[in-house]
Design a protein around this motif. Structure first.
Motif, PDB file in Angstrom:
ATOM      1  N   LYS A  75      59.497  43.110  21.344  1.00  0.00           N
ATOM      2  CA  LYS A  75      60.680  43.375  22.169  1.00  0.00           C
ATOM      3  C   LYS A  75      61.877  43.812  21.317  1.00  0.00           C
ATOM      4  O   LYS A  75      63.016  43.744  21.761  1.00  0.00           O
ATOM      5  N   GLY A  76      61.635  44.221  20.067  1.00  0.00           N
ATOM      6  CA  GLY A  76      62.699  44.731  19.209  1.00  0.00           C
ATOM      7  C   GLY A  76      63.681  43.689  18.720  1.00  0.00           C
ATOM      8  O   GLY A  76      64.743  44.028  18.211  1.00  0.00           O
ATOM      9  N   VAL A  77      63.324  42.401  18.828  1.00  0.00           N
ATOM     10  CA  VAL A  77      64.227  41.320  18.411  1.00  0.00           C
ATOM     11  C   VAL A  77      63.789  40.821  17.037  1.00  0.00           C
ATOM     12  O   VAL A  77      62.670  40.352  16.860  1.00  0.00           O
ATOM     13  N   ALA A  91      58.961  43.846   4.974  1.00  0.00           N
ATOM     14  CA  ALA A  91      58.956  42.751   5.948  1.00  0.00           C
ATOM     15  C   ALA A  91      60.037  42.969   7.006  1.00  0.00           C
ATOM     16  O   ALA A  91      59.807  42.775   8.200  1.00  0.00           O
ATOM     17  N   ARG A  92      61.213  43.362   6.563  1.00  0.00           N
ATOM     18  CA  ARG A  92      62.343  43.547   7.488  1.00  0.00           C
ATOM     19  C   ARG A  92      62.065  44.655   8.492  1.00  0.00           C
ATOM     20  O   ARG A  92      62.412  44.551   9.662  1.00  0.00           O
ATOM     21  N   THR A  93      61.467  45.739   8.050  1.00  0.00           N
ATOM     22  CA  THR A  93      61.290  46.896   8.927  1.00  0.00           C
ATOM     23  C   THR A  93      59.971  46.872   9.693  1.00  0.00           C
ATOM     24  O   THR A  93      59.699  47.787  10.457  1.00  0.00           O
ATOM     25  N   ALA A  94      59.187  45.826   9.528  1.00  0.00           N
ATOM     26  CA  ALA A  94      57.942  45.693  10.287  1.00  0.00           C
ATOM     27  C   ALA A  94      58.272  45.615  11.776  1.00  0.00           C
ATOM     28  O   ALA A  94      59.329  45.114  12.150  1.00  0.00           O
ATOM     29  N   SER A 144      65.200  32.877  17.871  1.00  0.00           N
ATOM     30  CA  SER A 144      66.394  32.926  18.709  1.00  0.00           C
ATOM     31  C   SER A 144      66.064  32.807  20.196  1.00  0.00           C
ATOM     32  O   SER A 144      66.958  32.861  21.025  1.00  0.00           O
ATOM     33  N   GLY A 145      64.784  32.668  20.517  1.00  0.00           N
ATOM     34  CA  GLY A 145      64.444  32.562  21.935  1.00  0.00           C
ATOM     35  C   GLY A 145      62.991  32.881  22.203  1.00  0.00           C
ATOM     36  O   GLY A 145      62.137  32.702  21.339  1.00  0.00           O
ATOM     37  N   VAL A 146      62.741  33.378  23.397  1.00  0.00           N
ATOM     38  CA  VAL A 146      61.372  33.658  23.840  1.00  0.00           C
ATOM     39  C   VAL A 146      61.256  35.092  24.320  1.00  0.00           C
ATOM     40  O   VAL A 146      62.260  35.768  24.550  1.00  0.00           O
ATOM     41  N   SER A 147      60.028  35.525  24.510  1.00  0.00           N
ATOM     42  CA  SER A 147      59.788  36.884  24.988  1.00  0.00           C
ATOM     43  C   SER A 147      59.878  36.993  26.508  1.00  0.00           C
ATOM     44  O   SER A 147      59.913  38.089  27.041  1.00  0.00           O
ATOM     45  N   SER A 148      59.876  35.837  27.192  1.00  0.00           N
ATOM     46  CA  SER A 148      59.924  35.778  28.658  1.00  0.00           C
ATOM     47  C   SER A 148      58.707  36.423  29.322  1.00  0.00           C
ATOM     48  O   SER A 148      58.798  36.965  30.411  1.00  0.00           O
ATOM     49  N   VAL A 184      53.649  36.090  15.868  1.00  0.00           N
ATOM     50  CA  VAL A 184      52.998  37.374  15.581  1.00  0.00           C
ATOM     51  C   VAL A 184      53.931  38.238  14.741  1.00  0.00           C
ATOM     52  O   VAL A 184      53.500  38.865  13.766  1.00  0.00           O
ATOM     53  N   ASP A 185      55.217  38.251  15.099  1.00  0.00           N
ATOM     54  CA  ASP A 185      56.201  39.007  14.312  1.00  0.00           C
ATOM     55  C   ASP A 185      56.196  38.561  12.851  1.00  0.00           C
ATOM     56  O   ASP A 185      56.240  39.395  11.930  1.00  0.00           O
ATOM     57  N   LEU A 186      56.148  37.247  12.641  1.00  0.00           N
ATOM     58  CA  LEU A 186      56.110  36.719  11.272  1.00  0.00           C
ATOM     59  C   LEU A 186      54.856  37.204  10.552  1.00  0.00           C
ATOM     60  O   LEU A 186      54.924  37.646   9.401  1.00  0.00           O
ATOM     61  N   GLY A 187      53.724  37.148  11.223  1.00  0.00           N
ATOM     62  CA  GLY A 187      52.477  37.610  10.613  1.00  0.00           C
ATOM     63  C   GLY A 187      52.510  39.085  10.247  1.00  0.00           C
ATOM     64  O   GLY A 187      52.056  39.484   9.173  1.00  0.00           O
ATOM     65  N   ILE A 188      53.072  39.896  11.124  1.00  0.00           N
ATOM     66  CA  ILE A 188      53.179  41.327  10.840  1.00  0.00           C
ATOM     67  C   ILE A 188      54.122  41.558   9.666  1.00  0.00           C
ATOM     68  O   ILE A 188      53.847  42.383   8.784  1.00  0.00           O
ATOM     69  N   ALA A 189      55.232  40.821   9.615  1.00  0.00           N
ATOM     70  CA  ALA A 189      56.188  40.968   8.514  1.00  0.00           C
ATOM     71  C   ALA A 189      55.551  40.580   7.183  1.00  0.00           C
ATOM     72  O   ALA A 189      55.702  41.289   6.177  1.00  0.00           O
ATOM     73  N   VAL A 190      54.828  39.459   7.166  1.00  0.00           N
ATOM     74  CA  VAL A 190      54.165  39.022   5.932  1.00  0.00           C
ATOM     75  C   VAL A 190      53.087  40.038   5.532  1.00  0.00           C
ATOM     76  O   VAL A 190      52.977  40.411   4.358  1.00  0.00           O
ATOM     77  N   GLY A 191      52.314  40.495   6.503  1.00  0.00           N
ATOM     78  CA  GLY A 191      51.282  41.504   6.209  1.00  0.00           C
ATOM     79  C   GLY A 191      51.874  42.789   5.662  1.00  0.00           C
ATOM     80  O   GLY A 191      51.332  43.390   4.726  1.00  0.00           O
ATOM     81  N   SER A 192      52.987  43.217   6.227  1.00  0.00           N
ATOM     82  CA  SER A 192      53.658  44.425   5.726  1.00  0.00           C
ATOM     83  C   SER A 192      54.147  44.221   4.300  1.00  0.00           C
ATOM     84  O   SER A 192      54.051  45.122   3.456  1.00  0.00           O
ATOM     85  N   ALA A 193      54.674  43.026   4.024  1.00  0.00           N
ATOM     86  CA  ALA A 193      55.182  42.733   2.680  1.00  0.00           C
ATOM     87  C   ALA A 193      54.066  42.766   1.638  1.00  0.00           C
ATOM     88  O   ALA A 193      54.220  43.377   0.577  1.00  0.00           O
TER      89      ALA A 193
END
Length: 182
Positions: A28-30, A21-24, A83-87, A121-130
């Protein structure tokens, strides 16, 4: 000779699952992903809170899922603490600009939001990777909105949104053949 020692490695495997999950990849690399390892007493408390939330929200499936959380051997939570937005000003959050979303007051129901869609989306990718890693390690699992929602609703974790992944090492997958809650 030690009989049935496989359960003894589950915590180590759970940490490996959380590494996935961490390395998924993150937008923007955040990295706004937070992870938690939930042991026995905390897991039972979470199951109790799931049943309490079932009454508050009239969501009967939380009772069924609470049984799975109790019957699991271990549980991990993977969440988002934004921590913020992708802008990008893409509008996927429901606002015309990122600035407009940030200026609006966040609401908290089970989860706190809205957030930038890239973060979700980041959360979904992390959960999917886990869960992919759990499958690779032959650890039975299931993604549960219900346990993540209860953990957030009752402020058990410092996350805006979370999904739970209960883990089980038994002869039969406990997350299948579950009763319907319709």
């Amino acid at each position: 000779m030690k009989k049935n020692p496989e359960i003894e490695v589950l915590e180590s495997l759970a940490k490996t699952i959380l590494v996935a999950a961490r390395t998924a990849p993150k937008g923007k690399g955040v990295d706004d992903i937070v992870t938690f390892l939930v042991h026995d007493d905390e897991r039972m408390y979470l199951a109790d809170k799931m049943e309490e939330l079932s009454e508050i929200k009239d969501m009967k499936f939380l009772i069924r899922d609470a049984k799975n959380v109790r019957d699991a051997d271990l549980l991990v939570l993977i969440g988002l603490k934004s921590s913020g937005v992708s802008s990008l000003n893409c509008g996927a959050c429901g606002f015309k600009t990122c600035k407009e979303m940030l200026e609006n007051k966040k609401v908290k129901v089970e989860f706190t939001g809205p957030h930038c869609m890239i973060k979700y989306v980041d959360l979904g990718i992390a959960v999917g990777s886990a869960v992919a890693k759990a499958k690779d390690l032959c650890v039975d699992n299931r993604i549960m909105y219900s346990a993540g929602a209860a953990a957030c609703y009752f402020d058990m974790i410092d996350a805006d949104v979370a999904m739970a992944v209960p883990l089980s090492v038994k002869g039969k997958n406990i997350f299948f053949d579950r009763p319907s809650t319709r």
